[in-house]
Design a protein around this motif. Structure first.
Motif, PDB file in Angstrom:
ATOM      1  N   ASP A 117       0.856  -1.187   0.000  1.00  0.00           N
ATOM      2  CA  ASP A 117       0.000   0.000   0.000  1.00  0.00           C
ATOM      3  C   ASP A 117       0.886   1.230   0.000  1.00  0.00           C
ATOM      4  O   ASP A 117       1.696   1.421   0.921  1.00  0.00           O
ATOM      5  CB  ASP A 117      -0.920   0.003   1.220  1.00  0.00           C
ATOM      6  N   VAL A 121       3.374   4.134 -13.604  1.00  0.00           N
ATOM      7  CA  VAL A 121       3.247   3.036 -12.658  1.00  0.00           C
ATOM      8  C   VAL A 121       3.231   1.699 -13.387  1.00  0.00           C
ATOM      9  O   VAL A 121       2.531   1.533 -14.393  1.00  0.00           O
ATOM     10  CB  VAL A 121       1.959   3.167 -11.826  1.00  0.00           C
ATOM     11  N   THR A 132      -6.624   1.627  -7.054  1.00  0.00           N
ATOM     12  CA  THR A 132      -5.994   2.949  -7.049  1.00  0.00           C
ATOM     13  C   THR A 132      -7.019   4.040  -6.810  1.00  0.00           C
ATOM     14  O   THR A 132      -8.165   3.951  -7.274  1.00  0.00           O
ATOM     15  CB  THR A 132      -5.260   3.216  -8.372  1.00  0.00           C
ATOM     16  N   LEU A 147      -2.888   1.915  -4.369  1.00  0.00           N
ATOM     17  CA  LEU A 147      -2.322   3.260  -4.499  1.00  0.00           C
ATOM     18  C   LEU A 147      -3.325   4.242  -3.916  1.00  0.00           C
ATOM     19  O   LEU A 147      -4.486   4.265  -4.334  1.00  0.00           O
ATOM     20  CB  LEU A 147      -2.056   3.587  -5.968  1.00  0.00           C
TER      21      LEU A 147
END
Length: 260
Positions: free
Chosen positions: A193, A204, A215, A252
């Protein structure tokens, strides 16, 4: 058996050290940009922001059966900063050595001495904590962080950038908004995380085997999006953020309204 290779470059730094049975205390001053490196084998590392410019490192030795006197804590100043290691009796023909970077040698066998470090890191001092069996808990730092353990979780927060690696443990990290080199967070058995500022710009790459990816950020996806892998751009894109786990999910998160 654990083997690491570490380096030694002779240098003189102002510091004081006191080692007594069970305890170790070290204080010294490093300039912003220099490196404070902690290397352990059995034991965790806790760190927070120092109140001033002075580094402080405390270590507590403990054991159930082995003699704690067989393990020493050594300080190795070098041209880039200082390295502090827990050094165990050698278990092969090559002596163990505390050296900074990727040089040196360390192994241990049949020794249950545990060395737990508590570290106060000044603003701007690069921090590199490493251990084999232990958790890394690094909070409220204002430093670049490169953290590594094997059997343990990593929990960190810094206003600067960070990378973290473990094998058996989760990673929970809160990082700053700007970096120039690729950042990596990897584990095998655990979740990842990552919390970042809302205005982050990064490319990413994330992958899992047994887990899901989520996310908070809008993503421009490159190629195929799947539940197990993702290549995407946050904001206008930028230096890469690589996230990899086998057994665990990846998340994310925006730091807006979230605390670590």
């Amino acid at each position: 058996m654990h083997k690491w290779l570490f380096i030694a470059v002779a240098a003189v730094l102002p510091y004081t050290a006191l080692a007594v049975e069970g305890d170790f205390h070290w204080t010294g001053k490093l300039n912003p940009g220099q490196t404070l490196e902690i290397k352990g084998v059995n034991g965790g590392i806790q760190a927070d922001l120092a109140p001033g410019a002075e580094v402080r490192v405390d270590a507590r030795k403990s054991a159930k059966r082995s003699d704690i006197k067989t393990v020493t804590v050594q300080v190795v100043p070098n041209s880039n900063g200082v390295t502090i290691c827990s050094v165990y009796p050698s278990s092969d023909n090559r002596p163990n050595e505390c050296k900074p970077g990727s040089e040196g040698h360390m192994s241990t066998r049949d020794n249950d001495v545990r060395v737990d470090f508590t570290v106060h890191v000044p603003k701007g001092v690069r921090f590199v904590p490493k251990t084999v069996n232990g958790d890394l808990v690094l909070t409220n730092l204002q430093s670049e962080v490169q953290a590594a353990t094997v059997n343990g979780k990593v929990r960190l927060s810094t206003s600067q950038t960070a990378s973290a690696h473990t094998v058996n443990g989760s990673i929970n990290a809160s990082i700053g908004s700007s970096w120039t080199d690729r950042l990596e967070f990897t584990t095998v058995n655990g979740s990842i995380d990552i919390t970042m500022p809302a205005g982050i710009n990064t490319d990413v790459k994330a992958s899992v085997v047994n887990g899901d990816i989520s996310t908070d950020f809008p993503l421009t996806v490159s190629g195929r999006w799947g539940p197990k892998s993702m290549n995407g751009r946050i904001g206008t894109g930028g230096p890469a953020l690589k996230l990899t786990t086998v057994n665990g999910g990846i998340g994310l998160h925006s730091s807006s309204g979230r605390t670590l």
